[in-house]
Design a protein around this motif. Structure first.
Motif, PDB file in Angstrom:
ATOM      1  N   GLU A 353     -14.006  -8.112 -13.726  1.00  0.00           N
ATOM      2  CA  GLU A 353     -14.366  -6.798 -13.198  1.00  0.00           C
ATOM      3  C   GLU A 353     -15.513  -6.883 -12.186  1.00  0.00           C
ATOM      4  OE1 GLU A 353     -13.237  -3.940 -17.039  1.00  0.00           O
ATOM      5  OE2 GLU A 353     -15.318  -4.400 -16.553  1.00  0.00           O
ATOM      6  N   ARG A 354     -16.295  -7.941 -12.279  1.00  0.00           N
ATOM      7  CA  ARG A 354     -17.465  -8.069 -11.391  1.00  0.00           C
ATOM      8  C   ARG A 354     -17.110  -8.735 -10.061  1.00  0.00           C
ATOM      9  NH1 ARG A 354     -19.735  -9.251 -16.560  1.00  0.00           N
ATOM     10  NH2 ARG A 354     -19.531 -11.502 -16.256  1.00  0.00           N
ATOM     11  N   GLU A 355     -15.876  -9.259  -9.924  1.00  0.00           N
ATOM     12  CA  GLU A 355     -15.499  -9.941  -8.687  1.00  0.00           C
ATOM     13  C   GLU A 355     -15.154  -8.940  -7.585  1.00  0.00           C
ATOM     14  OE1 GLU A 355     -13.055 -13.295  -8.562  1.00  0.00           O
ATOM     15  OE2 GLU A 355     -13.480 -13.959 -10.621  1.00  0.00           O
ATOM     16  N   ASP A 356     -15.377  -9.361  -6.339  1.00  0.00           N
ATOM     17  CA  ASP A 356     -15.093  -8.497  -5.195  1.00  0.00           C
ATOM     18  C   ASP A 356     -13.949  -9.007  -4.323  1.00  0.00           C
ATOM     19  OD1 ASP A 356     -16.963  -6.432  -5.593  1.00  0.00           O
ATOM     20  OD2 ASP A 356     -18.579  -7.704  -4.834  1.00  0.00           O
ATOM     21  N   GLY A 357     -13.457 -10.239  -4.562  1.00  0.00           N
ATOM     22  CA  GLY A 357     -12.351 -10.761  -3.759  1.00  0.00           C
ATOM     23  C   GLY A 357     -11.138  -9.847  -3.858  1.00  0.00           C
ATOM     24  N   GLU A 358     -10.423  -9.675  -2.746  1.00  0.00           N
ATOM     25  CA  GLU A 358      -9.355  -8.675  -2.692  1.00  0.00           C
ATOM     26  C   GLU A 358      -8.265  -8.909  -3.725  1.00  0.00           C
ATOM     27  OE1 GLU A 358      -6.316  -6.642   0.586  1.00  0.00           O
ATOM     28  OE2 GLU A 358      -7.692  -8.249   1.178  1.00  0.00           O
ATOM     29  N   ASP A 359      -7.822 -10.154  -3.904  1.00  0.00           N
ATOM     30  CA  ASP A 359      -6.722 -10.428  -4.833  1.00  0.00           C
ATOM     31  C   ASP A 359      -7.098 -10.074  -6.264  1.00  0.00           C
ATOM     32  OD1 ASP A 359      -5.092 -11.267  -2.798  1.00  0.00           O
ATOM     33  OD2 ASP A 359      -5.447 -13.402  -3.121  1.00  0.00           O
ATOM     34  N   VAL A 360      -8.244 -10.560  -6.709  1.00  0.00           N
ATOM     35  CA  VAL A 360      -8.678 -10.297  -8.082  1.00  0.00           C
ATOM     36  C   VAL A 360      -9.015  -8.826  -8.260  1.00  0.00           C
ATOM     37  CG1 VAL A 360     -10.487 -10.741  -9.795  1.00  0.00           C
ATOM     38  CG2 VAL A 360      -9.453 -12.641  -8.542  1.00  0.00           C
ATOM     39  N   ALA A 361      -9.738  -8.249  -7.314  1.00  0.00           N
ATOM     40  CA  ALA A 361     -10.137  -6.846  -7.437  1.00  0.00           C
ATOM     41  C   ALA A 361      -8.910  -5.926  -7.494  1.00  0.00           C
ATOM     42  CB  ALA A 361     -11.046  -6.460  -6.276  1.00  0.00           C
ATOM     43  N   SER A 362      -7.891  -6.217  -6.690  1.00  0.00           N
ATOM     44  CA  SER A 362      -6.678  -5.402  -6.725  1.00  0.00           C
ATOM     45  C   SER A 362      -5.991  -5.501  -8.078  1.00  0.00           C
ATOM     46  CB  SER A 362      -5.711  -5.844  -5.628  1.00  0.00           C
ATOM     47  OG  SER A 362      -6.229  -5.572  -4.356  1.00  0.00           O
ATOM     48  N   HIS A 381     -14.291   0.335  -3.044  1.00  0.00           N
ATOM     49  CA  HIS A 381     -14.221  -1.021  -2.509  1.00  0.00           C
ATOM     50  C   HIS A 381     -13.950  -0.981  -0.999  1.00  0.00           C
ATOM     51  CE1 HIS A 381     -12.770  -5.206  -2.025  1.00  0.00           C
ATOM     52  NE2 HIS A 381     -13.394  -5.463  -3.173  1.00  0.00           N
ATOM     53  N   GLY A 382     -14.374  -2.010  -0.307  1.00  0.00           N
ATOM     54  CA  GLY A 382     -14.204  -2.052   1.143  1.00  0.00           C
ATOM     55  C   GLY A 382     -12.779  -2.253   1.602  1.00  0.00           C
ATOM     56  N   GLN A 383     -11.893  -2.751   0.723  1.00  0.00           N
ATOM     57  CA  GLN A 383     -10.502  -2.985   1.091  1.00  0.00           C
ATOM     58  C   GLN A 383      -9.615  -1.834   0.617  1.00  0.00           C
ATOM     59  OE1 GLN A 383      -9.206  -5.398   2.954  1.00  0.00           O
ATOM     60  NE2 GLN A 383     -11.200  -6.355   3.256  1.00  0.00           N
ATOM     61  N   ALA A 384      -8.814  -1.304   1.551  1.00  0.00           N
ATOM     62  CA  ALA A 384      -7.959  -0.164   1.225  1.00  0.00           C
ATOM     63  C   ALA A 384      -6.956  -0.497   0.123  1.00  0.00           C
ATOM     64  CB  ALA A 384      -7.214   0.300   2.474  1.00  0.00           C
ATOM     65  N   ASP A 385      -6.443  -1.736   0.107  1.00  0.00           N
ATOM     66  CA  ASP A 385      -5.458  -2.117  -0.908  1.00  0.00           C
ATOM     67  C   ASP A 385      -6.061  -2.083  -2.311  1.00  0.00           C
ATOM     68  OD1 ASP A 385      -3.547  -2.427   1.010  1.00  0.00           O
ATOM     69  OD2 ASP A 385      -3.638  -4.617   1.077  1.00  0.00           O
ATOM     70  N   VAL A 386      -7.315  -2.433  -2.428  1.00  0.00           N
ATOM     71  CA  VAL A 386      -7.980  -2.395  -3.735  1.00  0.00           C
ATOM     72  C   VAL A 386      -8.115  -0.948  -4.193  1.00  0.00           C
ATOM     73  CG1 VAL A 386     -10.096  -2.929  -5.000  1.00  0.00           C
ATOM     74  CG2 VAL A 386      -9.192  -4.560  -3.310  1.00  0.00           C
ATOM     75  N   ARG A 387      -8.544  -0.095  -3.287  1.00  0.00           N
ATOM     76  CA  ARG A 387      -8.694   1.322  -3.648  1.00  0.00           C
ATOM     77  C   ARG A 387      -7.340   1.925  -4.024  1.00  0.00           C
ATOM     78  NH1 ARG A 387     -11.498   1.047   1.256  1.00  0.00           N
ATOM     79  NH2 ARG A 387     -10.147   2.597   2.258  1.00  0.00           N
ATOM     80  N   ARG A 388      -6.283   1.537  -3.312  1.00  0.00           N
ATOM     81  CA  ARG A 388      -4.950   2.042  -3.630  1.00  0.00           C
ATOM     82  C   ARG A 388      -4.521   1.578  -5.014  1.00  0.00           C
ATOM     83  NH1 ARG A 388      -2.165  -0.153   0.376  1.00  0.00           N
ATOM     84  NH2 ARG A 388      -3.118   1.418   1.734  1.00  0.00           N
ATOM     85  N   ALA A 389      -4.908   0.371  -5.392  1.00  0.00           N
ATOM     86  CA  ALA A 389      -4.540  -0.143  -6.711  1.00  0.00           C
ATOM     87  C   ALA A 389      -5.123   0.726  -7.817  1.00  0.00           C
ATOM     88  CB  ALA A 389      -5.012  -1.589  -6.858  1.00  0.00           C
ATOM     89  N   VAL A 390      -6.296   1.295  -7.590  1.00  0.00           N
ATOM     90  CA  VAL A 390      -6.871   2.209  -8.576  1.00  0.00           C
ATOM     91  C   VAL A 390      -5.953   3.417  -8.753  1.00  0.00           C
ATOM     92  CG1 VAL A 390      -8.822   3.727  -9.105  1.00  0.00           C
ATOM     93  CG2 VAL A 390      -9.238   1.482  -8.088  1.00  0.00           C
ATOM     94  N   ALA A 391      -5.470   3.962  -7.639  1.00  0.00           N
ATOM     95  CA  ALA A 391      -4.573   5.118  -7.704  1.00  0.00           C
ATOM     96  C   ALA A 391      -3.249   4.772  -8.374  1.00  0.00           C
ATOM     97  CB  ALA A 391      -4.328   5.667  -6.305  1.00  0.00           C
ATOM     98  N   ASN A 412      -3.758   6.452   0.492  1.00  0.00           N
ATOM     99  CA  ASN A 412      -4.535   6.382  -0.741  1.00  0.00           C
ATOM    100  C   ASN A 412      -4.818   7.780  -1.285  1.00  0.00           C
ATOM    101  OD1 ASN A 412      -4.512   3.671  -0.269  1.00  0.00           O
ATOM    102  ND2 ASN A 412      -6.716   3.422  -0.054  1.00  0.00           N
ATOM    103  N   ARG A 413      -5.123   8.719  -0.394  1.00  0.00           N
ATOM    104  CA  ARG A 413      -5.364  10.086  -0.846  1.00  0.00           C
ATOM    105  C   ARG A 413      -4.097  10.679  -1.454  1.00  0.00           C
ATOM    106  NH1 ARG A 413      -7.622  10.347   4.404  1.00  0.00           N
ATOM    107  NH2 ARG A 413      -6.268  12.056   5.104  1.00  0.00           N
ATOM    108  N   ALA A 414      -2.959  10.398  -0.832  1.00  0.00           N
ATOM    109  CA  ALA A 414      -1.694  10.928  -1.348  1.00  0.00           C
ATOM    110  C   ALA A 414      -1.381  10.361  -2.730  1.00  0.00           C
ATOM    111  CB  ALA A 414      -0.561  10.612  -0.375  1.00  0.00           C
ATOM    112  N   PHE A 415      -1.599   9.067  -2.927  1.00  0.00           N
ATOM    113  CA  PHE A 415      -1.359   8.467  -4.241  1.00  0.00           C
ATOM    114  C   PHE A 415      -2.278   9.074  -5.292  1.00  0.00           C
ATOM    115  CE2 PHE A 415       0.744   4.664  -2.226  1.00  0.00           C
ATOM    116  CZ  PHE A 415       1.929   4.790  -2.914  1.00  0.00           C
TER     117      PHE A 415
END
Length: 467
Positions: A353-362, A381-391, A412-415
């Motif tokens: 949970e503490r990592e910021d790399g895109e693959d792990v964070a997603s 997070h700075g990467q849109a794909d990571v934020r989308r993964a939350v949604a 991301n807003r739509a999701f």
């Protein structure tokens, strides 16, 4: 202001707002029948939007039926290509426009009624014939009609069409064309006598295609697994259904060993040998095998190749201690393989949970066991794909989803708006969003909620008998 709680109030609010994207999901919705005329006036008020909505795959089928009354060929052609168009709508357009382009579009559409497809098979136009052959729903009767004037390429397409029946395949095989034979003997409807003949054919290509037949009897499959051609043996193994009475043994050809590694019925000694195979893809496939003994999973979890360790981490039967080891792997791709797993032990998940790399964070963002505080952080997070993964996390909390309502990326807003854990009132707060897709998502969410509330109210009333 919160979202209107019932369909009558919602449709009134949508009409008052005058936003076609927001109102579109309500057209044809349960409980909104009284407002259809007013909604239609709003939705049909802009000529450009009618073109857009005609092609929108999420458009309500009822609205596409309404649009089918337009006399603009550009709109009707878009509806013909829209996967949401109903069979009745397609037939209505067919009655309005009888031209080659319309016939080809009808022939290609998955919702075109079978009787219409049969009629289209009587046309000699090449685009119509090609579309019928691509349409998986074209019935066998239509395929028989196409056979009369079929060229070599069309006959091969007929031989692999999913609706081809035994009589059609038998007729095609009688022509003796080698290419058509390779297609026909792989078809699940091919007569068994022809399949059996293909299994002993002198041409290895024919035997290889027969080996791919999904209903090949176990006795024939076992015979092909001993074929002198390794490509035939590999194909026979790839189609080997679990539980079929066939035996597996060691093989010197790497293609065969890769196919063997996929099967849960592997003898223990063969699984052991494959787990030490010098070919990395053999080890990748065996590492994915859900029936692999725990001792072999431990070995593959520390394989020198990251691809193998990644495969072990994706294996649903991977032991918890191996998952914990892989969560500390030096390769981010390997750590990402286990970071999304809900069965990952809590301690290694907290570390990830503490990592910021895109693959792990997603991957962590998609994990239903990830803590709320971590999901809130990942939603920024700075990467849109990571934020989308939350949604896309099925248990994402409302607190994290609310952060995504201000995301710079409309998708991301739509999701976030679509997520069931976001209160409808929060979703409604995005009704003025600048992106049409977000406003459509808001309207869809509100309409779905209002229709469900209406059904619940009806059920509640039904519990009280009326005098």
């Amino acid at each position: 202001m919160g979202a209107p709680g019932n369909m009558a109030a919602l449709t009134g609010a949508l009409i008052a707002r005058g936003d076609a994207y927001l109102a579109l999901p309500a057209y044809g919705a349960e409980g909104a029948e009284w407002a259809q005329a007013a909604l239609a006036r709003l939705l049909l008020s802009d000529a450009r939007l009618k073109l857009v909505f005609a092609a929108l795959p999420f458009a309500p089928p009822a609205f596409l039926a309404l649009l089918a009354g337009e006399d603009r060929p550009a709109i009707l052609q878009r509806i013909l290509r829209n996967p949401a168009a109903s069979g009745a709508t397609l037939l209505r357009i067919a009655r309005q426009m009888d031209d080659a382009a319309t016939r080809a579009a009808l022939a290609a559409h998955a919702n075109t009624p079978a009787i219409a497809l049969i009629g289209l098979a009587m046309h000699s136009e090449a685009p119509v014939r090609a579309a019928l052959l691509r349409n998986a729903g074209t019935p066998a009767v239509a395929l028989h009609a196409l056979l009369d004037h079929a060229d070599a390429a069309e006959r091969a397409a007929l031989a692999r069409h999913p609706q081809a029946d035994g009589d059609l395949l038998r007729t095609l095989l009688a022509g003796g064309d080698a290419i058509i034979r390779t297609e026909a003997v792989a078809h699940p409807h091919c007569p068994l006598t022809q399949v059996a003949d293909a299994c002993v054919d002198a041409d290895a290509a024919i035997r290889r295609r027969a080996a791919t037949n999904p209903v090949l009897p176990p006795s024939l499959r076992q015979a092909l697994m001993g074929d002198p051609d390794p490509a035939v043996r590999a194909e026979a193994l790839r189609g080997h259904a679990e539980g079929q009475g066939v035996s597996l043994a060691g093989d010197t050809d790497v293609r065969v060993r890769r196919a063997q590694a996929r099967h849960v019925t592997l003898p223990e000694d063969l699984a052991e040998a494959l787990s030490r195979d010098g070919d990395v893809w053999v080890r990748v496939w065996i590492a994915r095998n859900p029936a692999l003994p725990a001792a072999l999973m431990h070995r593959l979890g520390v394989d020198a190749e990251a691809r193998v360790r990644h495969a072990a981490g994706r294996n649903p039967a991977c032991p918890a201690d191996v998952l914990a080891t892989l969560a500390r792997d030096s390769d981010e791709w390997v750590r990402a393989a286990v970071a999304c797993r809900p069965d990952l032990p809590a301690e290694p998940l907290r570390a990830l949970e503490r990592e910021d790399g895109e693959d792990v964070a997603s991957a962590v963002a998609r994990n239903p066991q990830t803590r709320e505080a971590a999901l809130r952080r990942l939603a920024r997070h700075g990467q849109a794909d990571v934020r989308r993964a939350v949604a896309l996390n099925p248990v994402a909390p409302a607190a994290a989803l609310r952060l995504l309502l201000d995301d710079p990326y409309p998708l991301n807003r739509a999701f976030a708006v679509r997520h069931p854990n976001l209160p409808v009132a929060d979703a409604w707060s995005s009704a003025d969003d600048g992106a049409p897709q977000v406003r459509f998502a808001v309207g869809k969410r509100a309409a779905t909620h209002a229709a469900a509330a209406g059904r619940a109210a009806c059920r509640h009333l039904e519990t009280f008998p009326q005098p």
